[in-house]
Enzyme design. Structure first.
Site, PDB file in Angstrom:
ATOM      1  N   HIS A 125      -6.271   0.470   2.311  1.00 45.61           N
ATOM      2  CA  HIS A 125      -5.129   0.873   3.146  1.00 45.61           C
ATOM      3  C   HIS A 125      -4.689   2.331   2.945  1.00 45.61           C
ATOM      4  CE1 HIS A 125      -4.534  -3.480   3.693  1.00 45.61           C
ATOM      5  NE2 HIS A 125      -4.670  -3.584   2.384  1.00 45.61           N
TER       6      HIS A 125
HETATM    7  C1  BDR Z   1      -0.119  -1.821   0.880  1.00 40.88           C
HETATM    8  O1  BDR Z   1       0.407  -2.681  -0.125  1.00 40.88           O
HETATM    9  C2  BDR Z   1      -0.136  -2.355  -1.379  1.00 40.88           C
HETATM   10  O2  BDR Z   1      -0.578  -3.487  -2.046  1.00 40.88           O
HETATM   11  C3  BDR Z   1      -1.236  -1.354  -1.140  1.00 40.88           C
HETATM   12  O3  BDR Z   1      -1.295  -0.407  -2.189  1.00 40.88           O
HETATM   13  C4  BDR Z   1      -0.855  -0.716   0.164  1.00 40.88           C
HETATM   14  O4  BDR Z   1      -0.005   0.381  -0.029  1.00 40.88           O
HETATM   15  C5  BDR Z   1      -0.932  -2.638   1.845  1.00 40.88           C
HETATM   16  O5  BDR Z   1      -0.148  -3.612   2.442  1.00 40.88           O
END
Ligand code: BDR
Ligand code: CA
Length: 341
Positions: free
Chosen positions: A267
Site C-alpha cells: 500500500h
Molecule cells: C495501511 O494500513 C497499514 O497496515 C499499512 O501500513 C498501510 O498504511 C493499509 O490499509
C-alpha cells in the site's frame, strides 16, 4: 485461491479521468518530502523509495501510532533509516493515540513489533526530541520550496500539525496519503485501516484545503509483490534486498490467511512512488467525506460526478487513485531497493 480482480472499479458509468495535481519530482528539481508513517512492512518499502530516488529529497521522517504502538513505530522507522544508510535523516515521534478514540493496532498484519520477519539493524536517524509536530514545522519553515507530505498511517500527526501551525498550511504543496478507498475495506467492510484508526484526523486534514491525493485500497490492492518479486529481491544480492525479501515473506502470511492471496499489497509505497512517476497512478478528482459514525466508521465517501444532487457543505475534494500500472510499480520498488548496500 480466489482470482485477482481485473479492475478495482466495475462501474456502470465510467468516471472522467482527471489531470493529476500532485507534483512530480525530477532529478533536476527534487521534491522536498516529509514522510509520516507507522512502520509497518509497506511503510518501510515506501521509505526505501524516498531514500533511493533522486527525484525526492527526504527532509525528515515522523512516526505515529498505528500498525503498532508509538515506541515501536518510532524504533522501526529508525531501523529502516539505518538499513538504508540514511542515518542522518531527522526523525521524530508523534502522537501515541488518535485524536479522540482509543488506539487500534494491526499486530495481526505486521506482528507485535510492527515489523516482524527480518533481522533489522540497530536504530539510526537523527532524533528530534521535540517531537513530530515540531519537526514538521521546522522542516517546512526552513524549506525554500513548498513541501510535500506523504502520510502513510493514521493522519493524527498531520491534523495536530495543522492545528498547531495553520500559518504553514500554505507551504504544504501537496499531501499524498495512503488511506481510504472507494469500494473496499480492510478493517471492516466499510473502512481502510489508516482512516479507521483516526477518522476525526482524516476529516480535519481533508477539510484543510491542502491539495490531497488519496491513494486507497482500490489501487493498492493491485500493487502486488509475490513469489516472483521476492525472488528478484533475493537475487539483487544486497543486504537490503535480502531483508526486504524476508519482510515480504512475513507480510504474505496475513494476505494468504485473510484473502487467500499469494501476493502482498504494498500500500504505502504507492503514495510515494506516485511522486516520482507521473504514469504510475491514474486519479479522478472527486468530493470526499469521511464517515465519523459507528456503523461505517472511517468510510471514505467518494463522489466523482461533477453534478451532485445534494450539496453537502462539509464535502472536501481530493484526487482519488483509480488505476495503477502494477508491473511498473514492482519494477520501481525493486529497482529502488537494489540501489542500497
Ligand atoms: C495501511 O494500513 C497499514 O497496515 C499499512 O501500513 C498501510 O498504511 C493499509 O490499509
Ligand atoms: Ca502504514
Amino acid at each position: 485461491m480466489s482470482a485477482p480482480r481485473p479492475n478495482p472499479l466495475p462501474l456502470s458509468t465510467p468516471y472522467p479521468p482527471s489531470p493529476r495535481r500532485a507534483p512530480v519530482g525530477t532529478v533536476a528539481k527534487p521534491l522536498p518530502l516529509i514522510i509520516d508513517c507507522d512502520p509497518g512492512h509497506d511503510d518501510a518499502m515506501a521509505i526505501a523509495i524516498a531514500v533511493a530516488r533522486p527525484e525526492l529529497k527526504l527532509l525528515g521522517v515522523t512516526t505515529v501510532a498505528g500498525n503498532a504502538t508509538l515506541p515501536r513505530t518510532f524504533e522501526n522507522a529508525r531501523r529502516v533509516l539505518a538499513l538504508l544508510g540514511a542515518g542522518d535523516t531527522p526523525v521524530a515521534a508523534g502522537a501515541a493515540v488518535p485524536l479522540v478514540r482509543p488506539l487500534f493496532t494491526a499486530a495481526y498484519v505486521h506482528g507485535e513489533s510492527g515489523l516482524e520477519g527480518a533481522e533489522m539493524p540497530e536504530p539510526g536517524g537523527r532524533v528530534h526530541e521535540a517531537g513530530a509536530v515540531d519537526l514538521i514545522a521546522r522542516l517546512v519553515e526552513a524549506s525554500p520550496e513548498p513541501v510535500v507530505l506523504a502520510p502513510l498511517g493514521p493522519l493524527t500527526n498531520i491534523a495536530l500539525f495543522l492545528r498547531a501551525h495553520p500559518e504553514l498550511a500554505k507551504k504544504i504543496a501537496h499531501i499524498s496519503w495512503m488511506g481510504g478507498a472507494i469500494g473496499e475495506g480492510n478493517v471492516t467492510a466499510s473502512a481502510e485501516f489508516n482512516v479507521y484508526v483516526d477518522p476525526e484526523a482524516a476529516a480535519e486534514v481533508f477539510s484543510s484545503g491542502i491539495p490531497i491525493t488519496m491513494v486507497g485500497l482500490d489501487v493498492t490492492h493491485l500493487a502486488r509483490m509475490g513469489a516472483a518479486e521476492t525472488a528478484r529481491l533475493d537475487a539483487a544480492g544486497n543486504r537490503a534486498g535480502k531483508i526486504f525479501a524476508d519482510l515480504l515473506r512475513y507480510f504474505l502470511i496475513f494476505h494468504r490467511e485473510r484473502y487467500e492471496w499469494e501476493f502482498c499489497a504494498i500500500h504505502d509505497a504507492v503514495a510515494v512512488a506516485h511522486l516520482v512517476d507521473p504514469d504510475l497512478v491514474g486519479v479522478v478528482h472527486a468530493a470526499v467525506d469521511v464517515e465519523l459514525g459507528d456503523l461505517a466508521r472511517g468510510r471514505t465517501i467518494v463522489d466523482w460526478f461533477p453534478q451532485r444532487l445534494v450539496e453537502r457543505s462539509r464535502s472536501a475534494s481530493a484526487d482519488v487513485a483509480v488505476s495503477i500500472d502494477s508491473a511498473r510499480f514492482a519494477d520501481l520498488l525493486i529497482g529502488a531497493i537494489a540501489t542500497f548496500d
